[in-house]
Motif scaffolding. Structure first.
Motif, PDB file in Angstrom:
ATOM      1  N   GLN A 257      76.415  32.114  88.793  1.00  0.00           N
ATOM      2  CA  GLN A 257      77.130  33.377  88.937  1.00  0.00           C
ATOM      3  C   GLN A 257      78.094  33.338  90.128  1.00  0.00           C
ATOM      4  OE1 GLN A 257      76.767  36.080  86.858  1.00  0.00           O
ATOM      5  NE2 GLN A 257      75.394  34.881  85.567  1.00  0.00           N
TER       6      GLN A 257
ATOM      7  N   ILE B  41      70.470  37.486  95.701  1.00  0.00           N
ATOM      8  CA  ILE B  41      70.292  36.040  95.863  1.00  0.00           C
ATOM      9  C   ILE B  41      68.807  35.688  95.896  1.00  0.00           C
ATOM     10  CG2 ILE B  41      70.601  34.115  97.475  1.00  0.00           C
ATOM     11  CD1 ILE B  41      73.294  35.364  98.249  1.00  0.00           C
TER      12      ILE B  41
ATOM     13  N   TRP C  54      74.461  30.933  93.089  1.00  0.00           N
ATOM     14  CA  TRP C  54      75.525  31.902  93.379  1.00  0.00           C
ATOM     15  C   TRP C  54      76.657  31.239  94.160  1.00  0.00           C
ATOM     16  CZ3 TRP C  54      76.304  36.722  91.624  1.00  0.00           C
ATOM     17  CH2 TRP C  54      75.235  37.395  91.035  1.00  0.00           C
TER      18      TRP C  54
END
Length: 266
Positions: A173, A133, A141
């Motif tokens: 993601q 991250i 994320w």
């Protein structure tokens, strides 16, 4: 106080015969075995390994057991003898056993239709999540913190996979981490992993390396706000469409075209 005198009646031959005549009969001990059958099969290995996906009771089942105890106490207030008390307790316990057995068999033989398509989910281990991250703050994320033994987490899995297949981008993601295996990660992100936890699963959106949205949320009083993890709720409450559009705009033109083509194919 004469302690020996208190227990002397227990060793009286006549008393032992009366107890044996009342309780050591097939009707009583078979009923007791049937009353605890689900609990034993669900929690004792190797039975639970063969019959179920895990060896622990879900929070809902613990709630049912607590409710059963209250019902038994209320219904047995006026029973004339202990034998009748045991009989009534077994009757309600067997009814609950049937419900819990049916619940499991229903999901085995008539499972809810679930998504079985592709997924774009990264599975993290330990500190790798925090490092990833922080590595590239341009990437947004969506992380699912789960426990493999938790039924709500199992229910969410296909929904999360489906969303990842529809919305993934190079800079948007999706990831998952089993925090039951990494308690230090659960502690860092303030998520309880106990059997009674109402925070499993927890989904968090990280933008620019910082937490933006979390469900279930924590109220100002420190209590967990109940949340239903349906696909519609996740897309709406986490603003997935808005995040997707923002991320797509920041992609290079070639990658943007590729992502649009992939979404049309899906």
């Amino acid at each position: 106080m004469d302690v020996v005198g208190l227990f002397r009646p227990l060793f009286n031959v006549k008393y032992i015969k009366e107890v044996s005549k009342t309780y050591l009969i097939p009707h009583i001990y078979v009923n007791i075995i049937l009353s605890v059958s689900y609990f034993l099969l669900k929690t004792v290995s190797p039975f639970c390994d063969i019959l179920f996906t895990d060896c622990s009771l879900a929070l809902q089942q613990w709630e049912w057991l607590t409710f059963l105890g209250c019902v038994i106490v209320l219904k047995n207030r006026k029973q004339a003898s202990s034998a009748e008390y045991v009989s009534v307790a077994c009757m309600f316990a067997k009814a609950l056993n049937l419900i819990m057995f049916y619940q499991n068999m229903h999901f085995v033989f008539l499972p809810r239709p679930v998504y079985k398509g592709p997924e774009f989910v990264t599975y993290f281990r330990g500190p790798h999540l925090k490092n990833e991250i922080a590595r590239d703050k341009r990437v947004t994320w969506v992380i699912c913190f789960y426990a493999a033994w938790s039924p709500p987490c199992v229910t969410l899995a296909p929904v999360f996979s489906e969303i990842s297949a529809e919305y993934h981008l190079e800079n948007l993601q999706f990831g998952k981490i089993d925090i039951s295996k990494f308690p230090e990660v659960a502690e860092e992100y303030r998520i309880s992993t106990s059997s009674f936890s109402k925070q499993l699963p927890t989904v968090v959106v990280f933008q620019e390396g910082k937490e933006k949205t979390r469900r279930p949320a924590i109220s100002a009083k420190g209590t967990v706000v109940k949340y239903s993890f349906t696909k519609q709720n996740i897309i709406k409450d986490f603003e997935i469409n808005e995040i997707y559009n923002q991320c797509r705009k920041s992609l290079p033109k070639q990658k943007k075209t590729t992502s649009e083509a992939e979404k049309k194919e899906q």
